[in-house]
Scaffold this motif. Structure first.
Motif, mmCIF file in Angstrom:
data_model
loop_
_atom_site.group_PDB
_atom_site.id
_atom_site.type_symbol
_atom_site.label_atom_id
_atom_site.label_comp_id
_atom_site.label_asym_id
_atom_site.label_seq_id
_atom_site.Cartn_x
_atom_site.Cartn_y
_atom_site.Cartn_z
ATOM 1 N N LEU A 93 88.006 9.599 1.682
ATOM 2 C CA LEU A 93 88.827 10.109 2.786
ATOM 3 C C LEU A 93 89.751 9.015 3.314
ATOM 4 C CD1 LEU A 93 86.271 12.287 4.795
ATOM 5 C CD2 LEU A 93 88.143 13.090 3.333
ATOM 6 N N GLU A 94 89.242 7.794 3.350
ATOM 7 C CA GLU A 94 90.078 6.677 3.785
ATOM 8 C C GLU A 94 91.271 6.504 2.833
ATOM 9 O OE1 GLU A 94 89.214 2.302 5.496
ATOM 10 O OE2 GLU A 94 88.408 2.680 3.478
ATOM 11 N N ILE A 104 97.658 15.622 -2.620
ATOM 12 C CA ILE A 104 98.000 14.240 -2.265
ATOM 13 C C ILE A 104 97.046 13.261 -2.955
ATOM 14 C CG2 ILE A 104 98.153 12.571 -0.359
ATOM 15 C CD1 ILE A 104 98.985 15.019 1.414
ATOM 16 N N TYR A 105 95.759 13.570 -2.880
ATOM 17 C CA TYR A 105 94.750 12.709 -3.498
ATOM 18 C C TYR A 105 93.482 13.528 -3.678
ATOM 19 C CZ TYR A 105 91.518 8.815 -4.228
ATOM 20 O OH TYR A 105 90.578 7.961 -4.756
ATOM 21 N N LYS A 106 92.937 13.527 -4.861
ATOM 22 C CA LYS A 106 91.750 14.326 -5.166
ATOM 23 C C LYS A 106 90.504 13.654 -4.604
ATOM 24 C CE LYS A 106 89.643 17.758 -7.186
ATOM 25 N NZ LYS A 106 89.316 18.806 -6.253
ATOM 26 N N VAL A 107 89.849 14.374 -3.692
ATOM 27 C CA VAL A 107 88.603 13.920 -3.077
ATOM 28 C C VAL A 107 87.488 14.845 -3.562
ATOM 29 C CG1 VAL A 107 87.403 13.678 -0.847
ATOM 30 C CG2 VAL A 107 89.809 13.031 -1.037
ATOM 31 N N ASN A 108 86.309 14.314 -3.730
ATOM 32 C CA ASN A 108 85.143 15.106 -4.098
ATOM 33 C C ASN A 108 85.080 16.351 -3.204
ATOM 34 O OD1 ASN A 108 82.205 15.834 -3.340
ATOM 35 N ND2 ASN A 108 81.962 14.716 -5.275
ATOM 36 N N ASP A 109 84.880 17.533 -3.832
ATOM 37 C CA ASP A 109 84.902 18.804 -3.088
ATOM 38 C C ASP A 109 83.918 18.833 -1.916
ATOM 39 O OD1 ASP A 109 86.970 20.142 -4.343
ATOM 40 O OD2 ASP A 109 85.667 21.130 -5.815
ATOM 41 N N GLU A 167 85.413 8.727 12.526
ATOM 42 C CA GLU A 167 84.023 8.675 12.087
ATOM 43 C C GLU A 167 83.904 9.080 10.617
ATOM 44 O OE1 GLU A 167 80.460 11.761 12.858
ATOM 45 O OE2 GLU A 167 81.214 10.809 14.688
ATOM 46 N N LEU A 168 84.586 10.163 10.248
ATOM 47 C CA LEU A 168 84.483 10.673 8.881
ATOM 48 C C LEU A 168 85.189 9.780 7.862
ATOM 49 C CD1 LEU A 168 84.906 14.450 9.703
ATOM 50 C CD2 LEU A 168 82.829 13.342 8.828
ATOM 51 N N ILE A 169 86.354 9.228 8.214
ATOM 52 C CA ILE A 169 87.026 8.374 7.221
ATOM 53 C C ILE A 169 86.351 7.009 7.106
ATOM 54 C CG2 ILE A 169 89.236 9.581 7.334
ATOM 55 C CD1 ILE A 169 90.370 7.174 8.823
ATOM 56 N N GLN A 170 85.711 6.554 8.170
ATOM 57 C CA GLN A 170 84.955 5.296 8.067
ATOM 58 C C GLN A 170 83.708 5.478 7.217
ATOM 59 O OE1 GLN A 170 84.257 3.694 11.988
ATOM 60 N NE2 GLN A 170 86.439 3.466 12.394
ATOM 61 N N ILE A 215 82.754 16.363 -0.131
ATOM 62 C CA ILE A 215 83.242 15.481 0.938
ATOM 63 C C ILE A 215 84.416 16.130 1.664
ATOM 64 C CG2 ILE A 215 84.381 13.268 1.391
ATOM 65 C CD1 ILE A 215 82.718 12.180 -1.040
ATOM 66 N N LEU A 216 85.353 16.683 0.886
ATOM 67 C CA LEU A 216 86.524 17.309 1.487
ATOM 68 C C LEU A 216 86.136 18.553 2.285
ATOM 69 C CD1 LEU A 216 89.547 17.047 1.845
ATOM 70 C CD2 LEU A 216 89.863 18.368 -0.257
ATOM 71 N N ASP A 217 85.226 19.352 1.760
ATOM 72 C CA ASP A 217 84.774 20.550 2.488
ATOM 73 C C ASP A 217 84.115 20.166 3.815
ATOM 74 O OD1 ASP A 217 85.742 22.272 0.542
ATOM 75 O OD2 ASP A 217 83.801 22.486 -0.474
ATOM 76 N N GLU A 218 83.306 19.108 3.790
ATOM 77 C CA GLU A 218 82.679 18.657 5.047
ATOM 78 C C GLU A 218 83.754 18.221 6.042
ATOM 79 O OE1 GLU A 218 79.786 15.239 6.987
ATOM 80 O OE2 GLU A 218 80.327 15.068 4.858
#
Length: 186
Positions: free
Chosen positions: A116-117, A8-13, A108-111, A15-18
């Motif tokens: 992630l947002e 859907i959207y590439k996020v830094n690994d 909390e995580l997307i803010q 950040i995404l793993d966390e």
């Protein structure tokens, strides 16, 4: 789940793993109400196995809004996003194996992280486009076309979900649905 989100959207690994590390496994038997009308959805779910349905009741009759199955999100999204009481039910059709995260941790995580947002804005956009397309199908297509489109998109569900539930989802009278399923070649 990581591949699903990354497509859907590439996020830094890192950040995404966390983010994914906060999702907990959750198993629930078939025919279990996960969210009741009038209760606030506290979790968003990712379906690993199983099928769920979301519906509202009108004069005791179920009106099905959507089915969730792998790979997709599940939950009563408007209640989750707004933290207000749901107008709908979410129920398992089959035994289901899910991942879930609480509203508090998700927020909390997307803010905390712009990537992630952005990912969840894109997920919300896809969800909205899906609702618009479904509304268009219900308003513009006849029953036969709605049925054919459903069988193209999700043929496996025909053997996994009760015909009355599929008829409700497609807004087709159950008697007409029974006739339709016997006359159309799949």
């Amino acid at each position: 789940m990581k591949k699903f989100l990354s497509d859907i959207y590439k996020v830094n690994d890192k950040i995404l793993d966390e983010y994914i590390s906060y999702w907990a496994e959750y198993s629930i038997p078939k025919k279990t109400i996960m969210t009741e009308s009038g209760k606030t959805e506290r979790y968003i779910y990712f379906v690993e196995e199983g099928i769920q349905k979301s519906y509202y009741l009108n004069e005791g009759k179920e009106h099905i809004m959507f089915f969730a199955y792998n790979p997709s999100f599940s939950g009563v999204m408007e209640s989750f996003l707004t933290q207000t009481p749901s107008r709908y039910y979410l129920e398992t059709i089959t035994d289901s194996k899910l991942l879930r995260i609480s509203y508090k941790k998700h927020s909390e995580l997307i803010q905390k992280n712009r990537e992630l947002e952005t990912l969840f804005r894109k997920i919300t956009e896809q969800f909205l486009l899906g609702i618009i397309e479904r509304h268009h199908h219900l308003m513009a297509f006849n029953t036969e076309t709605r049925f054919k489109e459903f069988t193209k998109r999700s043929p496996h569900l025909l053997n996994m979900i009760l015909q009355k539930d599929i008829a409700s989802y497609l807004r087709i009278d159950p008697t007409n649905f029974s006739k339709l399923i016997n006359t159309i070649k799949l």
